[in-house]
Design a protein around this motif. Structure first.
Motif, PDB file in Angstrom:
ATOM      1  N   PRO A  80       0.839  -1.208   0.000  1.00 46.29           N
ATOM      2  CA  PRO A  80       0.000   0.000   0.000  1.00 46.29           C
ATOM      3  C   PRO A  80       0.872   1.256   0.000  1.00 46.29           C
ATOM      4  O   PRO A  80       1.884   1.319   0.708  1.00 46.29           O
ATOM      5  CB  PRO A  80      -0.799  -0.127   1.293  1.00 46.29           C
ATOM      6  CG  PRO A  80      -0.887  -1.603   1.535  1.00 46.29           C
ATOM      7  CD  PRO A  80       0.432  -2.157   1.055  1.00 46.29           C
ATOM      8  N   GLY A  81       0.466   2.216  -0.808  1.00 47.97           N
ATOM      9  CA  GLY A  81       1.233   3.444  -0.970  1.00 47.97           C
ATOM     10  C   GLY A  81       2.258   3.382  -2.084  1.00 47.97           C
ATOM     11  O   GLY A  81       2.845   4.409  -2.442  1.00 47.97           O
ATOM     12  N   GLY A  82       2.477   2.205  -2.629  1.00 48.39           N
ATOM     13  CA  GLY A  82       3.456   2.038  -3.691  1.00 48.39           C
ATOM     14  C   GLY A  82       2.935   2.413  -5.059  1.00 48.39           C
ATOM     15  O   GLY A  82       1.798   2.884  -5.209  1.00 48.39           O
ATOM     16  N   SER A  83       3.781   2.188  -6.062  1.00 50.03           N
ATOM     17  CA  SER A  83       3.452   2.559  -7.436  1.00 50.03           C
ATOM     18  C   SER A  83       3.743   1.408  -8.393  1.00 50.03           C
ATOM     19  O   SER A  83       4.620   0.581  -8.137  1.00 50.03           O
ATOM     20  CB  SER A  83       4.286   3.773  -7.871  1.00 50.03           C
ATOM     21  OG  SER A  83       4.001   4.908  -7.078  1.00 50.03           O
ATOM     22  N   LEU A  84       2.997   1.399  -9.477  1.00 44.48           N
ATOM     23  CA  LEU A  84       3.242   0.487 -10.591  1.00 44.48           C
ATOM     24  C   LEU A  84       2.931   1.230 -11.882  1.00 44.48           C
ATOM     25  O   LEU A  84       2.100   2.139 -11.892  1.00 44.48           O
ATOM     26  CB  LEU A  84       2.351  -0.756 -10.512  1.00 44.48           C
ATOM     27  CG  LEU A  84       2.702  -1.857  -9.514  1.00 44.48           C
ATOM     28  CD1 LEU A  84       1.611  -2.922  -9.516  1.00 44.48           C
ATOM     29  CD2 LEU A  84       4.048  -2.481  -9.836  1.00 44.48           C
ATOM     30  N   ARG A  85       3.565   0.804 -12.959  1.00 48.56           N
ATOM     31  CA  ARG A  85       3.268   1.346 -14.281  1.00 48.56           C
ATOM     32  C   ARG A  85       2.895   0.203 -15.202  1.00 48.56           C
ATOM     33  O   ARG A  85       3.725  -0.670 -15.476  1.00 48.56           O
ATOM     34  CB  ARG A  85       4.472   2.102 -14.843  1.00 48.56           C
ATOM     35  CG  ARG A  85       4.167   2.876 -16.125  1.00 48.56           C
ATOM     36  CD  ARG A  85       5.433   3.364 -16.768  1.00 48.56           C
ATOM     37  NE  ARG A  85       5.184   4.374 -17.789  1.00 48.56           N
ATOM     38  CZ  ARG A  85       5.997   4.608 -18.819  1.00 48.56           C
ATOM     39  NH1 ARG A  85       7.108   3.912 -18.950  1.00 48.56           N
ATOM     40  NH2 ARG A  85       5.702   5.553 -19.697  1.00 48.56           N
ATOM     41  N   LEU A  86       1.672   0.216 -15.653  1.00 47.08           N
ATOM     42  CA  LEU A  86       1.206  -0.794 -16.590  1.00 47.08           C
ATOM     43  C   LEU A  86       1.418  -0.307 -18.018  1.00 47.08           C
ATOM     44  O   LEU A  86       1.331   0.890 -18.295  1.00 47.08           O
ATOM     45  CB  LEU A  86      -0.277  -1.088 -16.376  1.00 47.08           C
ATOM     46  CG  LEU A  86      -0.710  -1.481 -14.968  1.00 47.08           C
ATOM     47  CD1 LEU A  86      -2.201  -1.817 -14.958  1.00 47.08           C
ATOM     48  CD2 LEU A  86       0.102  -2.632 -14.440  1.00 47.08           C
ATOM     49  N   ALA A  87       1.668  -1.250 -18.910  1.00 43.11           N
ATOM     50  CA  ALA A  87       1.790  -0.943 -20.334  1.00 43.11           C
ATOM     51  C   ALA A  87       0.890  -1.876 -21.124  1.00 43.11           C
ATOM     52  O   ALA A  87       0.644  -3.015 -20.719  1.00 43.11           O
ATOM     53  CB  ALA A  87       3.238  -1.101 -20.792  1.00 43.11           C
ATOM     54  N   CYS A  88       0.404  -1.390 -22.250  1.00 46.68           N
ATOM     55  CA  CYS A  88      -0.421  -2.188 -23.150  1.00 46.68           C
ATOM     56  C   CYS A  88       0.070  -1.944 -24.565  1.00 46.68           C
ATOM     57  O   CYS A  88      -0.096  -0.835 -25.092  1.00 46.68           O
ATOM     58  CB  CYS A  88      -1.886  -1.806 -23.009  1.00 46.68           C
ATOM     59  SG  CYS A  88      -2.965  -2.581 -24.248  1.00 46.68           S
ATOM     60  N   ALA A  89       0.655  -2.972 -25.159  1.00 49.04           N
ATOM     61  CA  ALA A  89       1.174  -2.875 -26.518  1.00 49.04           C
ATOM     62  C   ALA A  89       0.170  -3.466 -27.494  1.00 49.04           C
ATOM     63  O   ALA A  89      -0.292  -4.600 -27.319  1.00 49.04           O
ATOM     64  CB  ALA A  89       2.501  -3.612 -26.617  1.00 49.04           C
ATOM     65  N   ALA A  90      -0.153  -2.685 -28.524  1.00 47.71           N
ATOM     66  CA  ALA A  90      -1.137  -3.112 -29.521  1.00 47.71           C
ATOM     67  C   ALA A  90      -0.454  -3.579 -30.795  1.00 47.71           C
ATOM     68  O   ALA A  90       0.609  -3.061 -31.171  1.00 47.71           O
ATOM     69  CB  ALA A  90      -2.089  -1.960 -29.835  1.00 47.71           C
TER      70      ALA A  90
END
Length: 112
Positions: free
Chosen positions: A14-24
């Motif tokens: 909790p309080g952390g970060s993530l970066r999601l990516a979506c490649a098409a």
């Protein structure tokens, strides 16, 4: 047909970060709607964020101010930067291309 591949999910405190990516697999340049949705266990899929071809963004109230959606037309990729994550953000996150195609999803788990 469009293939979408999401990545970047994982376990975060909790309080952390993530970066999601979506490649098409196809160009997103003229696609007016690209978005992210999520589905938590036992719940219906819910819309999270979207971005138009002109860069206009919209967010669900539950993530506003914490999540940022962006797009890289040159690489046919959209992103979801997620900050200040909460346990309630735990879900499988799916990207959507033009309102018509979905990726397979990436799991995000927020837990201590």
């Amino acid at each position: 047909q469009v293939q979408l591949v999401e990545s970047g999910g994982g376990l975060v405190q909790p309080g952390g970060s993530l970066r999601l990516a979506c490649a098409a697999s196809r160009s997103i340049f003229r696609i007016n709607y690209m978005g992210w949705s999520r589905q938590a266990p036992g719940k219906q899929r819910e819309w999270v964020a979207s971005i138009t071809s002109g860069g206009t963004t919209n967010y669900a109230d539950s993530v506003k101010g914490r999540f940022t959606i962006s797009r890289d037309n040159a690489n046919n990729t959209i992103y979801l930067q997620m900050n200040s994550l909460k346990p309630d953000d735990t879900a499988v996150y799916y990207c959507n291309w033009g309102g018509a195609f979905w990726g397979q999803g990436t799991q995000v788990t927020v837990s201590s």
